[in-house]
Motif scaffolding. Structure first.
Motif, mmCIF file in Angstrom:
data_model
loop_
_atom_site.group_PDB
_atom_site.id
_atom_site.type_symbol
_atom_site.label_atom_id
_atom_site.label_comp_id
_atom_site.label_asym_id
_atom_site.label_seq_id
_atom_site.Cartn_x
_atom_site.Cartn_y
_atom_site.Cartn_z
ATOM 1 N N GLY A 7 0.820 -1.200 0.000
ATOM 2 C CA GLY A 7 0.000 0.000 0.000
ATOM 3 C C GLY A 7 0.853 1.249 0.000
ATOM 4 N N LYS A 8 0.152 2.367 -0.008
ATOM 5 C CA LYS A 8 0.782 3.684 -0.030
ATOM 6 C C LYS A 8 0.666 4.305 1.356
ATOM 7 N N VAL A 9 1.767 4.827 1.871
ATOM 8 C CA VAL A 9 1.763 5.481 3.181
ATOM 9 C C VAL A 9 0.957 6.776 3.068
ATOM 10 N N ILE A 10 -0.080 6.898 3.920
ATOM 11 C CA ILE A 10 -0.903 8.109 3.891
ATOM 12 C C ILE A 10 -0.752 8.949 5.155
ATOM 13 N N LYS A 11 -0.223 8.343 6.222
ATOM 14 C CA LYS A 11 -0.016 9.117 7.455
ATOM 15 C C LYS A 11 1.055 8.446 8.296
ATOM 16 N N ILE A 12 1.963 9.254 8.808
ATOM 17 C CA ILE A 12 2.985 8.759 9.727
ATOM 18 C C ILE A 12 2.605 9.239 11.119
ATOM 19 N N LEU A 13 2.483 8.298 12.029
ATOM 20 C CA LEU A 13 2.086 8.588 13.412
ATOM 21 C C LEU A 13 3.319 8.621 14.308
ATOM 22 N N PRO A 14 3.195 9.247 15.470
ATOM 23 C CA PRO A 14 4.317 9.196 16.414
ATOM 24 C C PRO A 14 4.578 7.755 16.848
ATOM 25 N N ASP A 15 5.839 7.462 17.149
ATOM 26 C CA ASP A 15 6.165 6.134 17.656
ATOM 27 C C ASP A 15 5.410 5.879 18.956
ATOM 28 N N ASP A 16 5.024 4.637 19.167
ATOM 29 C CA ASP A 16 4.427 4.199 20.425
ATOM 30 C C ASP A 16 5.590 3.740 21.299
ATOM 31 N N ASN A 17 5.826 4.433 22.383
ATOM 32 C CA ASN A 17 6.964 4.119 23.246
ATOM 33 C C ASN A 17 6.562 3.460 24.560
ATOM 34 N N ASP A 18 5.302 3.067 24.687
ATOM 35 C CA ASP A 18 4.845 2.337 25.865
ATOM 36 C C ASP A 18 5.171 0.861 25.681
ATOM 37 N N GLY A 19 5.948 0.293 26.602
ATOM 38 C CA GLY A 19 6.362 -1.104 26.453
ATOM 39 C C GLY A 19 7.338 -1.222 25.298
ATOM 40 N N SER A 20 7.141 -2.220 24.448
ATOM 41 C CA SER A 20 7.972 -2.355 23.255
ATOM 42 C C SER A 20 7.695 -1.169 22.333
ATOM 43 N N ARG A 21 8.756 -0.585 21.800
ATOM 44 C CA ARG A 21 8.584 0.589 20.931
ATOM 45 C C ARG A 21 8.145 0.156 19.535
ATOM 46 N N HIS A 22 7.187 0.889 18.976
ATOM 47 C CA HIS A 22 6.663 0.582 17.646
ATOM 48 C C HIS A 22 6.645 1.821 16.772
ATOM 49 N N GLN A 23 7.180 1.682 15.560
ATOM 50 C CA GLN A 23 7.015 2.695 14.530
ATOM 51 C C GLN A 23 5.616 2.477 13.959
ATOM 52 N N ARG A 24 4.837 3.554 13.855
ATOM 53 C CA ARG A 24 3.444 3.409 13.420
ATOM 54 C C ARG A 24 3.151 4.316 12.234
ATOM 55 N N PHE A 25 2.451 3.763 11.260
ATOM 56 C CA PHE A 25 2.018 4.549 10.109
ATOM 57 C C PHE A 25 0.797 3.881 9.489
#
Length: 153
Positions: free
Chosen positions: A65-83
């Motif tokens: 797919g095509k990236v339409i929004k980049i969200l802030p990383d989730d840093n609670d517990g294991s860190r996740h890059q979110r988009f």
């Protein structure tokens, strides 16, 4: 030959649905899977649409797919890059990529194309794909992201 390949892909998808979610499998979910032959959507988009329509979770699947929004990383517990990506079918998916276990995609931008493989979890907004990384304990099937020809796992 194309029709034969389509039939094989349908059978594989139906088998995955039955074996991964037998308590939630219905004839309607199989009918939904069969509709891709008329819709012109890719088999991966149709499989994801089927999982969304039938509120299925815990299913390994891939697509692009095509990236339409980049969200802030989730840093609670294991860190996740979110988009958020948008599939050709117009369905959106949240990608939650564990950056404690796999490299972060540093140069990710809105408009970029991404390929993914991971575990789909249903939600009302289209779903979430996580486990886009290896499992250091080898208890879960590994996933990956592919951005710009580079594999992140």
């Amino acid at each position: 030959m194309k029709k034969f390949l389509v039939i094989i892909l349908i059978c594989i998808g139906a088998y995955a649905l039955i074996t991964h979610a037998p308590d939630r499998f219905s004839i309607n979910s199989l009918k939904s899977l069969l509709q891709f032959t008329k819709s012109g959507l890719s088999t991966s988009d149709q499989a994801i649409q089927n999982a969304f329509d039938n509120k299925l979770s815990d299913i390994q699947m891939g697509g692009s797919g095509k990236v339409i929004k980049i969200l802030p990383d989730d840093n609670d517990g294991s860190r996740h890059q979110r988009f958020i990506i948008k599939l050709d079918s117009s369905q959106t998916l949240l990608i939650a990529h564990n950056i404690d276990l796999a490299p972060e995609i540093k140069n990710l931008r809105v408009g970029d194309h991404i390929n993914f493989y991971g575990e789909y979890e249903w939600n009302a907004k289209g779903g979430v794909v996580h486990w886009t990384h290896h499992d250091p304990k080898n208890r879960h099937e590994g996933g990956w992201l592919n951005h710009g020809g580079k594999l992140y796992q």
